[in-house]
Design an enzyme around this catalytic site. Structure first.
Site, PDB file in Angstrom:
ATOM      1  N   ARG A  60      -5.634  -4.245  13.586  1.00  0.00           N
ATOM      2  CA  ARG A  60      -5.677  -5.093  12.387  1.00  0.00           C
ATOM      3  C   ARG A  60      -5.237  -6.509  12.769  1.00  0.00           C
ATOM      4  NH1 ARG A  60      -5.153  -2.691   7.416  1.00  0.00           N
ATOM      5  NH2 ARG A  60      -5.602  -4.802   6.711  1.00  0.00           N
ATOM      6  N   HIS A  65     -12.453  -2.708   1.570  1.00  0.00           N
ATOM      7  CA  HIS A  65     -11.327  -3.088   2.440  1.00  0.00           C
ATOM      8  C   HIS A  65     -11.920  -3.561   3.782  1.00  0.00           C
ATOM      9  CE1 HIS A  65      -7.413  -3.406   4.004  1.00  0.00           C
ATOM     10  NE2 HIS A  65      -7.046  -2.140   4.082  1.00  0.00           N
ATOM     11  N   ARG A  92      -4.858  -9.225  -2.038  1.00  0.00           N
ATOM     12  CA  ARG A  92      -4.941  -7.769  -2.231  1.00  0.00           C
ATOM     13  C   ARG A  92      -4.782  -7.501  -3.720  1.00  0.00           C
ATOM     14  NH1 ARG A  92      -2.356  -2.580   0.848  1.00  0.00           N
ATOM     15  NH2 ARG A  92      -4.016  -3.205   2.254  1.00  0.00           N
ATOM     16  N   GLN A 152      -9.965  -3.788   7.233  1.00  0.00           N
ATOM     17  CA  GLN A 152      -9.710  -2.485   7.835  1.00  0.00           C
ATOM     18  C   GLN A 152     -10.938  -1.987   8.599  1.00  0.00           C
ATOM     19  OE1 GLN A 152      -6.721  -0.355   7.433  1.00  0.00           O
ATOM     20  NE2 GLN A 152      -7.764   0.592   9.180  1.00  0.00           N
ATOM     21  N   CYS A 196      -7.152   5.158   7.949  1.00  0.00           N
ATOM     22  CA  CYS A 196      -6.670   3.782   7.782  1.00  0.00           C
ATOM     23  C   CYS A 196      -5.154   3.728   7.650  1.00  0.00           C
ATOM     24  CB  CYS A 196      -7.340   3.143   6.577  1.00  0.00           C
ATOM     25  SG  CYS A 196      -7.120   4.076   5.051  1.00  0.00           S
ATOM     26  N   ASP A 247      -9.114   9.334   4.378  1.00  0.00           N
ATOM     27  CA  ASP A 247      -8.156   8.439   3.723  1.00  0.00           C
ATOM     28  C   ASP A 247      -7.420   9.306   2.697  1.00  0.00           C
ATOM     29  OD1 ASP A 247      -6.823   6.246   2.623  1.00  0.00           O
ATOM     30  OD2 ASP A 247      -8.552   5.530   1.477  1.00  0.00           O
TER      31      ASP A 247
HETATM   32  N1  NVA Z   1      -7.694   3.973  -0.325  1.00  0.00           N
HETATM   33  C1  NVA Z   1      -6.359   3.522  -0.042  1.00  0.00           C
HETATM   34  C2  NVA Z   1      -6.345   2.651   1.173  1.00  0.00           C
HETATM   35  C3  NVA Z   1      -4.981   2.171   1.571  1.00  0.00           C
HETATM   36  C4  NVA Z   1      -5.020   1.299   2.785  1.00  0.00           C
HETATM   37  C5  NVA Z   1      -5.822   2.790  -1.261  1.00  0.00           C
HETATM   38  O1  NVA Z   1      -6.543   1.960  -1.815  1.00  0.00           O
HETATM   39  O2  NVA Z   1      -4.679   3.055  -1.650  1.00  0.00           O
HETATM   40  N1   CP Z   2      -4.356   0.448   5.999  1.00  0.00           N
HETATM   41  C1   CP Z   2      -3.735  -0.456   5.211  1.00  0.00           C
HETATM   42  O1   CP Z   2      -4.344  -1.382   4.664  1.00  0.00           O
HETATM   43  O2   CP Z   2      -2.407  -0.261   5.120  1.00  0.00           O
HETATM   44  P1   CP Z   2      -1.371  -1.016   4.159  1.00  0.00           P
HETATM   45  O3   CP Z   2      -1.668  -0.538   2.756  1.00  0.00           O
HETATM   46  O4   CP Z   2      -0.028  -0.569   4.657  1.00  0.00           O
HETATM   47  O5   CP Z   2      -1.580  -2.480   4.282  1.00  0.00           O
END
Ligand code: NVA
Ligand code: CP
Length: 315
Positions: free
Chosen positions: A298, A128, A101, A131, A270, A230
């Site tokens: 997930r 992502h 990540r 997801q 998400c 989101d």
């Molecule tokens: N768009 C959000 C998704 C989190 C799962 C982010 O990147 O923070």
């Molecule tokens: N939806 C998602 O990826 O959540 P987290 O940021 O908690 O992993």
């Protein structure tokens, strides 16, 4: 295929296999454990916060008989300037796979290029994919019913995506929908319309994606089978929060807007959600909101993805 960096790294027939495995893992949870990762260690290299992704991968790897090794970027020499390439080469000597990540998507691409083990994208600023697979599986479970054709149930469906239409979740839906055979209508402020990066990705893959951007949220949700949103300020965009709040206000997923979609439309997010900002609490609580099923799935879908990658390595 060694890695899972983007939605289209699996072909349509492999997607059907991922979903079938996920359905099976979900049905068998707590009973016969699968041991496809027995004796393996999978490193999870994270540069951003996470609840769902971290926990679902750690639990999933355990349930597959493997050992997850969580690595915070700042605890590694990577955080002090060691190269992505050398990190990939070194970790490949110890572990059987890398789950990553980070911010810049090109970092996971570079890691994967230098790693001799599979690399899984657990979120970048661009995509992502884990997801999106769990989201599509969540809708398919409802639409296909027990024993029905999961992938087939997605074909021709419309998703309306509201708010920030040029970041990871929107990009992932655009790319994912081109694999699922879905149509995407995105509604948000013009300055956040889908960017050149996702268009270039589609072009590079020769994919004719059915996506359409509009500044009119009602137009986007009309006839939609899924309404999706989101957060308006993603990880790394905290300083832009006030500006984004003001610009994206008309795209909040309100009960009124949700009611303009199909009468049986699903609401998806998400998570984490910011109730009162991008989504009304009443929408999150609506009986057609499946946000916690998305979160649970997930686990099952990622186990399926890992099983597919592990199988690929054994070939
Ligand atoms: N768009 C959000 C998704 C989190 C799962 C982010 O990147 O923070
Ligand atoms: N939806 C998602 O990826 O959540 P987290 O940021 O908690 O992993």
């Amino acid at each position: 295929m060694k890695d899972f960096l983007k939605e289209t790294d699996f072909q349509a027939h492999e997607l059907a296999e991922v979903f079938a495995l996920a359905r099976d893992f979900k049905a068998r949870r707590g009973r016969a454990a699968s041991a496809v990762l027995a004796g393996q260690t999978w490193a999870m290299l994270f540069s951003k916060s996470s609840t769902r992704t971290r926990v679902s991968f750690e639990v999933g790897i355990h349930e597959l008989g493997g050992n997850p090794l969580f690595l915070n970027r700042n605890d590694l020499q990577l955080g002090r300037g060691e190269s992505v390439e050398d990190t990939a080469r070194v970790l490949s000597r110890f572990v059987h796979g890398l789950i990553v990540r980070t911010y810049d998507h090109s970092d996971v691409v570079r890691l994967a290029a230098s790693a001799s083990v599979p690399v899984v994208n657990a979120l970048t600023d661009f995509l992502h994919p884990c997801q999106i697979y769990a989201d599509a599986f969540t809708a398919a479970e409802r639409w296909a019913g027990a024993g029905g054709d999961l992938v087939g149930s997605l074909r021709g469906r419309k998703i309306a995506y509201l708010g920030d239409t040029c970041f990871n979740m929107a990009n992932s839906w655009i790319l994912g929908a081109s694999l699922f055979g879905m149509k995407v209508a995105l509604a948000g402020p013009k300055v956040y319309e889908p960017g050149p990066e996702i268009r270039a990705q589609l072009k590079a893959e020769g994919r004719a994606a059915e996506f359409h951007f509009t500044t009119d949220p009602v137009e986007a949700v009309r006839g939609a089978d899924i309404v999706y949103t989101d957060v308006w300020a993603s990880m790394g965009q905290e300083e832009e929060t006030d500006e984004r709040m003001a610009q994206m206000q008309p795209y909040a997923a309100t009960s009124k807007l949700f009611a303009a979609a199909k009468p049986d439309a699903l609401f998806m997010h998400c998570l984490p959600a910011h109730p009162g900002e991008e989504v009304e609490q009443a929408v999150l609580d609506n009986p057609r909101s499946v946000v916690f099923d998305q979160a649970e799935n997930r686990l099952h879908v990622q186990k399926a993805i890992l099983a597919m990658l592990a199988k690929g390595r054994a070939r």
